[in-house]
Design a protein around this motif. Structure first.
Motif, PDB file in Angstrom:
ATOM      1  N   VAL A 162       0.838  -1.207   0.000  1.00  0.00           N
ATOM      2  CA  VAL A 162       0.000   0.000   0.000  1.00  0.00           C
ATOM      3  C   VAL A 162       0.872   1.256   0.000  1.00  0.00           C
ATOM      4  N   ASP A 163       1.920   1.270   0.833  1.00  0.00           N
ATOM      5  CA  ASP A 163       2.800   2.444   0.868  1.00  0.00           C
ATOM      6  C   ASP A 163       3.436   2.710  -0.491  1.00  0.00           C
ATOM      7  N   ALA A 164       3.840   1.652  -1.179  1.00  0.00           N
ATOM      8  CA  ALA A 164       4.474   1.823  -2.484  1.00  0.00           C
ATOM      9  C   ALA A 164       3.473   2.303  -3.533  1.00  0.00           C
TER      10      ALA A 164
ATOM     11  N   LYS B 253       3.126   6.735  -0.239  1.00  0.00           N
ATOM     12  CA  LYS B 253       3.041   7.301   1.115  1.00  0.00           C
ATOM     13  C   LYS B 253       4.214   6.880   2.003  1.00  0.00           C
ATOM     14  N   GLY B 254       5.076   6.008   1.508  1.00  0.00           N
ATOM     15  CA  GLY B 254       6.159   5.502   2.347  1.00  0.00           C
ATOM     16  C   GLY B 254       7.423   6.323   2.289  1.00  0.00           C
ATOM     17  N   GLY B 255       7.538   7.203   1.291  1.00  0.00           N
ATOM     18  CA  GLY B 255       8.739   8.006   1.126  1.00  0.00           C
ATOM     19  C   GLY B 255       9.898   7.179   0.586  1.00  0.00           C
ATOM     20  N   GLY B 256      10.956   7.851   0.165  1.00  0.00           N
ATOM     21  CA  GLY B 256      12.205   7.226  -0.250  1.00  0.00           C
ATOM     22  C   GLY B 256      12.056   6.031  -1.166  1.00  0.00           C
ATOM     23  N   ASN B 257      12.623   4.907  -0.716  1.00  0.00           N
ATOM     24  CA  ASN B 257      12.623   3.696  -1.531  1.00  0.00           C
ATOM     25  C   ASN B 257      11.228   3.140  -1.772  1.00  0.00           C
ATOM     26  N   PHE B 258      10.304   3.395  -0.843  1.00  0.00           N
ATOM     27  CA  PHE B 258       8.926   2.941  -1.072  1.00  0.00           C
ATOM     28  C   PHE B 258       8.340   3.666  -2.292  1.00  0.00           C
ATOM     29  N   ASN B 259       8.642   4.950  -2.422  1.00  0.00           N
ATOM     30  CA  ASN B 259       8.154   5.699  -3.579  1.00  0.00           C
ATOM     31  C   ASN B 259       8.847   5.251  -4.862  1.00  0.00           C
TER      32      ASN B 259
END
Length: 190
Positions: free
Chosen positions: A109-111, A115-121
């Motif tokens: 969900v973050d990816a 919404k997860g920032g950094g590596n999640f984005n």
């Protein structure tokens, strides 16, 4: 030896047995989980998908005009339909295993929502590119190729319109594959 390597199903089965033996030998240092199996399958299906994408874009399409008309039915009637079968299913299973990896890793969900920032984005950007590419395969390229190859009834006008549509979607996928692969390998999410 020729009999063994002449049978693709047997080669794949032996490869699977060797992979399972390798997993068993290294279970202590490389634990087996849903995530690690999904990663392995994601890589397999991804290589198959992108390999076929590159085959179509770097080999088949640019060279069709060089093939004598009497030889074209071998490509359009046999090779292309078989390649498109593996192409579209490899796309589907690459996406499915990628979603399983993100879900078991706890960042799906973050990816996807950035919404997860950094590596999640970063992985999210790669995931969205892959989802768009899979959409192109199933809903633009495959329907167009069915018309082009005569696998479904289509008028001459429909066949003519399908060619550029399939080419643009396929070239878009080739374009997106480059940043998508960078995002996938650079995010380094466990």
């Amino acid at each position: 030896m020729a009999k063994l390597f002449g049978n693709l199903n047997l080669v794949m089965l032996i490869g699977l047995v060797v992979a399972i033996a390798l997993m068993a030998c290294f279970m202590g240092s490389a634990p087996i989980s849903v995530n690690t199996v999904a990663r392995w399958l994601h890589l397999f299906f991804g290589v198959l998908w992108i390999g076929l994408l590159y085959y179509f874009n770097f080999v088949q399409v640019p060279n069709m005009g060089k093939i004598a008309d009497e030889h074209k039915p071998a490509i359009t009637g046999t090779i292309a339909p078989a390649a498109l079968y593996y192409f579209r299913w490899a796309a589907a299973f690459t996406v499915l295993t990628g979603l399983i990896i993100a879900w078991t890793g706890g960042y799906l969900v973050d990816a996807l929502t950035f919404k997860g920032g950094g590596n999640f984005n970063l992985i999210g950007a790669g995931m969205w590119m892959a989802l768009l590419m899979a959409f192109n395969v199933w809903f633009i390229i495959w329907p167009a190729q069915q018309k082009i190859l005569g696998l479904v009834d289509a008028s001459a006008e429909e066949k003519a319109a399908a060619g550029p549509r399939a080419l643009i979607a396929s070239r878009l996928n080739t374009l997106l594959s480059i940043p998508m692969m960078w995002a996938m390998v650079s995010a380094n999410l466990g």
